[in-house]
Design an enzyme around this catalytic site. Sequence first.
Site, PDB file in Angstrom:
ATOM      1  N   GLU A 270       0.821  -1.214   0.000  1.00  0.00           N
ATOM      2  CA  GLU A 270       0.000   0.000   0.000  1.00  0.00           C
ATOM      3  C   GLU A 270       0.853   1.261   0.000  1.00  0.00           C
ATOM      4  O   GLU A 270       0.402   2.309  -0.453  1.00  0.00           O
ATOM      5  CB  GLU A 270      -0.923   0.007   1.232  1.00  0.00           C
ATOM      6  N   HIS A 291       8.461 -26.917  -1.014  1.00  0.00           N
ATOM      7  CA  HIS A 291       7.874 -28.055  -1.729  1.00  0.00           C
ATOM      8  C   HIS A 291       6.755 -27.617  -2.663  1.00  0.00           C
ATOM      9  O   HIS A 291       6.003 -28.447  -3.159  1.00  0.00           O
ATOM     10  CB  HIS A 291       7.362 -29.084  -0.712  1.00  0.00           C
ATOM     11  N   LYS A 400     -13.664   0.396  -3.503  1.00  0.00           N
ATOM     12  CA  LYS A 400     -14.643   0.669  -2.431  1.00  0.00           C
ATOM     13  C   LYS A 400     -15.869   1.367  -3.009  1.00  0.00           C
ATOM     14  O   LYS A 400     -16.999   1.063  -2.652  1.00  0.00           O
ATOM     15  CB  LYS A 400     -14.015   1.561  -1.351  1.00  0.00           C
TER      16      LYS A 400
HETATM   17  O1  PA5 Z   1      -3.238   1.207   5.892  1.00  0.00           O
HETATM   18  C1  PA5 Z   1      -4.372   1.609   5.674  1.00  0.00           C
HETATM   19  O2  PA5 Z   1      -4.645   2.803   5.728  1.00  0.00           O
HETATM   20  C2  PA5 Z   1      -5.505   0.654   5.357  1.00  0.00           C
HETATM   21  O3  PA5 Z   1      -5.057  -0.646   5.165  1.00  0.00           O
HETATM   22  C3  PA5 Z   1      -6.517   0.657   6.494  1.00  0.00           C
HETATM   23  O4  PA5 Z   1      -5.901   0.244   7.672  1.00  0.00           O
HETATM   24  C4  PA5 Z   1      -7.710  -0.263   6.187  1.00  0.00           C
HETATM   25  O5  PA5 Z   1      -8.276   0.071   4.954  1.00  0.00           O
HETATM   26  C5  PA5 Z   1      -8.772  -0.117   7.271  1.00  0.00           C
HETATM   27  O6  PA5 Z   1      -9.221   1.187   7.373  1.00  0.00           O
HETATM   28  P1  PA5 Z   1      -9.918   1.734   8.656  1.00  0.00           P
HETATM   29  O7  PA5 Z   1      -8.971   1.645   9.786  1.00  0.00           O
HETATM   30  O8  PA5 Z   1     -10.300   3.134   8.339  1.00  0.00           O
HETATM   31  O9  PA5 Z   1     -11.123   0.868   8.905  1.00  0.00           O
END
Ligand code: PA5
Length: 410
Positions: A270, A291, A400
Amino acid sequence: MDLRVELKNTGIGEAVASRRNEAHEALDKLWTGELDFTGWVRDPLEFDEAKVAELAAAAAEIREKCDYFIVLGVGGSFMGAKAVIDMLKPENPSTEVLFAGYNFSGRYLRELIKKIAGHDVCICVISKSGTTTETLSAYGIFKKIMLEKYGKEETARRTYVVTENRSNFLFDEATEEGCTIFDLAVDIGGRYSVLTPVGLLPIAVAGIDIEGIMKGARGICSKEAFAGDALDYAVTRQYMYEHGKKIEVFEFFDPYCAYFGEWLKQLFGESEGKDGKGLFPASLMFSRDLHSMGQFLQQGTPAFFETFITIKKDSADIDIPDIAMKPFAGKTIGQINKCAEKGVLAAHVKAGIPAVSMYVQDLTPEAVGELLYFFETQCAVSALLSGVDPFNQPGVEAYKKEMRGYINEL
Ligand code: PA5
């Protein structure tokens, strides 16, 4: 630093030195605070012993109240906690930490509901935005079960929320109902939040020494800790990317590190996968995956480099009795594992696969805290070296939006 990083098998040689200054400039940017979402950089210093003790006391109270602590969260809101609990969990904890709200499987939820039936539970809803679909839909399901079992007031007493200290669906509802709310600082993003209450609360409830974790993180929470060649891993990653490698495979020889691999995938994926750039982070668990993927690694498309993360000590090593097949009889499983580590590295180096080796002395809270902060820093520096913003995730919004459209049509 407890962690030892070896780059001698990467083949990068002196080239690494040419971008050291750039890496240090990137590190400076993290520390000046000129970038958004860099609250995590100083957080281990600010989250001092007193704050840790407060959180540990809350966790002790939670343990008194419940057999199961159900953590609802997805992405950065659960992966770090799950990774650390898997690596460090004590035997027979008084309260078991369970995770949900990170998938849309009815079967998974039904199994969990069956497991907790007849037991005392507390729930922990973790969401920075306070609106995430996985988390909030699972929350609705568990909240109903708790309301039926405990009634309104006791449900609120058993509901713990970690979110930003500002209006969002979760924050507003939890405030109105009188649930306990722990703050996630506005300038800390999900995947950099394991060393805040997001990770620390579930970890503490699992019975793990969170002060040890923070001590390990604080030990390298300074620019000086990353002075000299300590950012060479970040530089190496960029060198690999620019010289044809498109995948980094994190490789472990300890099954309890599997979720740490997932945490790394999220952190790097990310942070770096944007603007058409980024190493694709993968992780493998040896010896299992030798394996299955061993063949590909040895002779398949050479699009990857490897980062071995090995634990030097197996504190629960076990003897292989004399009745076993020779030459295994009389050795220990840990000794054989070390031979596997050395053998795989030797074979892959001979095949010309660049390999970074990282050695953790022992899986202690201190070592794990150091490891978490180490990777957060290397990841942010590495992303800055490739010219992307390590702290946003604009691509996540696209699916989303589409998904919400379909949900609204239901
Ligand atoms: O690193 C990030 O920002 C994302 O992976 C969030 O942690 C994930 O989408 C969850 O979001 P939230 O904490 O707003 O529910």
